[in-house]
Design a protein around this motif. Sequence first.
Motif, PDB file in Angstrom:
ATOM      1  N   UNK A 105       0.845  -1.184   0.000  1.00 21.28           N
ATOM      2  CA  UNK A 105       0.000   0.000   0.000  1.00 21.28           C
ATOM      3  C   UNK A 105       0.883   1.238   0.000  1.00 21.28           C
ATOM      4  N   UNK A 106       0.391   2.325  -0.587  1.00 19.17           N
ATOM      5  CA  UNK A 106       1.129   3.575  -0.583  1.00 19.17           C
ATOM      6  C   UNK A 106       0.526   4.507   0.449  1.00 19.17           C
ATOM      7  N   UNK A 107       1.373   5.096   1.272  1.00 17.21           N
ATOM      8  CA  UNK A 107       0.956   6.000   2.335  1.00 17.21           C
ATOM      9  C   UNK A 107       1.374   7.417   1.975  1.00 17.21           C
ATOM     10  N   UNK A 108       0.396   8.272   1.638  1.00 17.42           N
ATOM     11  CA  UNK A 108       0.673   9.668   1.319  1.00 17.42           C
ATOM     12  C   UNK A 108       0.362  10.510   2.548  1.00 17.42           C
ATOM     13  N   UNK A 109       1.386  11.162   3.082  1.00 17.39           N
ATOM     14  CA  UNK A 109       1.206  11.995   4.263  1.00 17.39           C
ATOM     15  C   UNK A 109       0.504  13.290   3.859  1.00 17.39           C
ATOM     16  N   UNK A 110      -0.495  13.669   4.640  1.00 11.60           N
ATOM     17  CA  UNK A 110      -1.344  14.803   4.299  1.00 11.60           C
ATOM     18  C   UNK A 110      -1.535  15.704   5.509  1.00 11.60           C
ATOM     19  N   UNK A 111      -2.053  16.889   5.260  1.00 11.73           N
ATOM     20  CA  UNK A 111      -2.298  17.843   6.335  1.00 11.73           C
ATOM     21  C   UNK A 111      -3.338  17.284   7.300  1.00 11.73           C
ATOM     22  N   UNK A 112      -3.183  17.558   8.605  1.00  9.13           N
ATOM     23  CA  UNK A 112      -4.207  17.120   9.562  1.00  9.13           C
ATOM     24  C   UNK A 112      -5.586  17.629   9.147  1.00  9.13           C
ATOM     25  N   UNK A 113      -6.571  16.775   9.294  1.00  5.68           N
ATOM     26  CA  UNK A 113      -7.928  17.114   8.880  1.00  5.68           C
ATOM     27  C   UNK A 113      -8.300  16.532   7.528  1.00  5.68           C
ATOM     28  N   UNK A 114      -7.303  16.112   6.747  1.00  7.15           N
ATOM     29  CA  UNK A 114      -7.563  15.560   5.418  1.00  7.15           C
ATOM     30  C   UNK A 114      -8.390  14.286   5.494  1.00  7.15           C
ATOM     31  N   UNK A 115      -8.118  13.440   6.480  1.00 12.67           N
ATOM     32  CA  UNK A 115      -8.830  12.166   6.584  1.00 12.67           C
ATOM     33  C   UNK A 115     -10.328  12.367   6.777  1.00 12.67           C
ATOM     34  N   UNK A 116     -10.708  13.453   7.423  1.00  7.26           N
ATOM     35  CA  UNK A 116     -12.122  13.759   7.637  1.00  7.26           C
ATOM     36  C   UNK A 116     -12.751  14.385   6.397  1.00  7.26           C
ATOM     37  N   UNK A 117     -12.006  15.238   5.718  1.00  7.68           N
ATOM     38  CA  UNK A 117     -12.566  16.036   4.625  1.00  7.68           C
ATOM     39  C   UNK A 117     -12.534  15.336   3.271  1.00  7.68           C
ATOM     40  N   UNK A 118     -11.484  14.573   2.973  1.00  4.73           N
ATOM     41  CA  UNK A 118     -11.335  13.990   1.644  1.00  4.73           C
ATOM     42  C   UNK A 118     -12.490  13.063   1.266  1.00  4.73           C
ATOM     43  N   UNK A 119     -12.937  12.153   2.136  1.00  5.51           N
ATOM     44  CA  UNK A 119     -14.078  11.307   1.738  1.00  5.51           C
ATOM     45  C   UNK A 119     -15.315  12.121   1.382  1.00  5.51           C
ATOM     46  N   UNK A 120     -15.558  13.230   2.096  1.00  3.48           N
ATOM     47  CA  UNK A 120     -16.710  14.080   1.783  1.00  3.48           C
ATOM     48  C   UNK A 120     -16.564  14.721   0.409  1.00  3.48           C
ATOM     49  N   UNK A 121     -15.347  15.164   0.086  1.00  2.00           N
ATOM     50  CA  UNK A 121     -15.110  15.759  -1.230  1.00  2.00           C
ATOM     51  C   UNK A 121     -15.288  14.734  -2.344  1.00  2.00           C
ATOM     52  N   UNK A 122     -14.817  13.512  -2.114  1.00  3.63           N
ATOM     53  CA  UNK A 122     -14.987  12.461  -3.112  1.00  3.63           C
ATOM     54  C   UNK A 122     -16.469  12.177  -3.352  1.00  3.63           C
ATOM     55  N   UNK A 123     -17.264  12.151  -2.280  1.00  4.97           N
ATOM     56  CA  UNK A 123     -18.706  11.929  -2.427  1.00  4.97           C
ATOM     57  C   UNK A 123     -19.360  13.113  -3.148  1.00  4.97           C
ATOM     58  N   UNK A 124     -18.960  14.311  -2.782  1.00  7.05           N
ATOM     59  CA  UNK A 124     -19.528  15.508  -3.401  1.00  7.05           C
ATOM     60  C   UNK A 124     -19.285  15.510  -4.905  1.00  7.05           C
ATOM     61  N   UNK A 125     -18.102  15.096  -5.296  1.00  7.43           N
ATOM     62  CA  UNK A 125     -17.752  15.063  -6.717  1.00  7.43           C
ATOM     63  C   UNK A 125     -18.180  13.755  -7.382  1.00  7.43           C
ATOM     64  N   UNK A 126     -18.899  12.912  -6.634  1.00  3.46           N
ATOM     65  CA  UNK A 126     -19.413  11.629  -7.129  1.00  3.46           C
ATOM     66  C   UNK A 126     -18.305  10.665  -7.527  1.00  3.46           C
ATOM     67  N   UNK A 127     -17.164  10.735  -6.815  1.00  2.00           N
ATOM     68  CA  UNK A 127     -16.081   9.780  -7.013  1.00  2.00           C
ATOM     69  C   UNK A 127     -15.989   8.817  -5.833  1.00  2.00           C
TER      70      UNK A 127
END
Length: 204
Positions: free
Chosen positions: A89-111
């Motif tokens: 698996x690839x682990x991309x380090x991201x800014x704190x808060x990304x784990x909460x926000x990214x799934x919502x953005x993916x759903x919003x964009x229908x991805x």
Amino acid sequence: MSRTGSEPFFDHLHASGVTADGAAWLASAGTHPRGTLALWREQPRSPVALPCGTAFDVVNTPAVFGRRMLDRLWDEGPGSGPVAVHRGRMLLFAAPGTAHRLPSLLEWEEWGSRGRAAGRGEGIPPLLCHGNGDAVTLPPLAGEASPGRSDSRWLVAPDTRHPWLPGPEVLLWAAVRAARAAVRISIFPPADQGANVYDVSRRR
């Protein structure tokens, strides 16, 4: 990287690309940074688990798709923060808060999952987002992993106490670009997947 006589262990980190400052940043994610650094001095070639949510979040992707995201980030975008490969698996380090926000953005964009169920967004595999309350296992800081664990390594090693980390919008962009990228067939063999081929001086 500055080295002092009190930190001889860190003289050997160059094999993996992790610097003393990078190790200090990683250790700051835990509740006892000094204890973490002491553990690394004693067992520099052992993986270690660190909590997410304070110093960083982690977006965990299938290796091939993660490589495509990483290529988009470096070829067309601002670069990336630290990146590791662990157990395929690839682990991309991201800014704190990304784990909460990214799934919502993916759903919003229908991805996200609803988009896949509706026949859209099948190009983006499920992304595991690790944030507050989660922990991830990281590759060793020095040299190669222990025998049988050669799939655990740094692709973009931590090299500063204050690394730039992509946020959810940047990673959404990279994921969509990776999903839309055409598969390219080459007569040449792939580059060494263990090599650090990303020029960190290009970070914006």
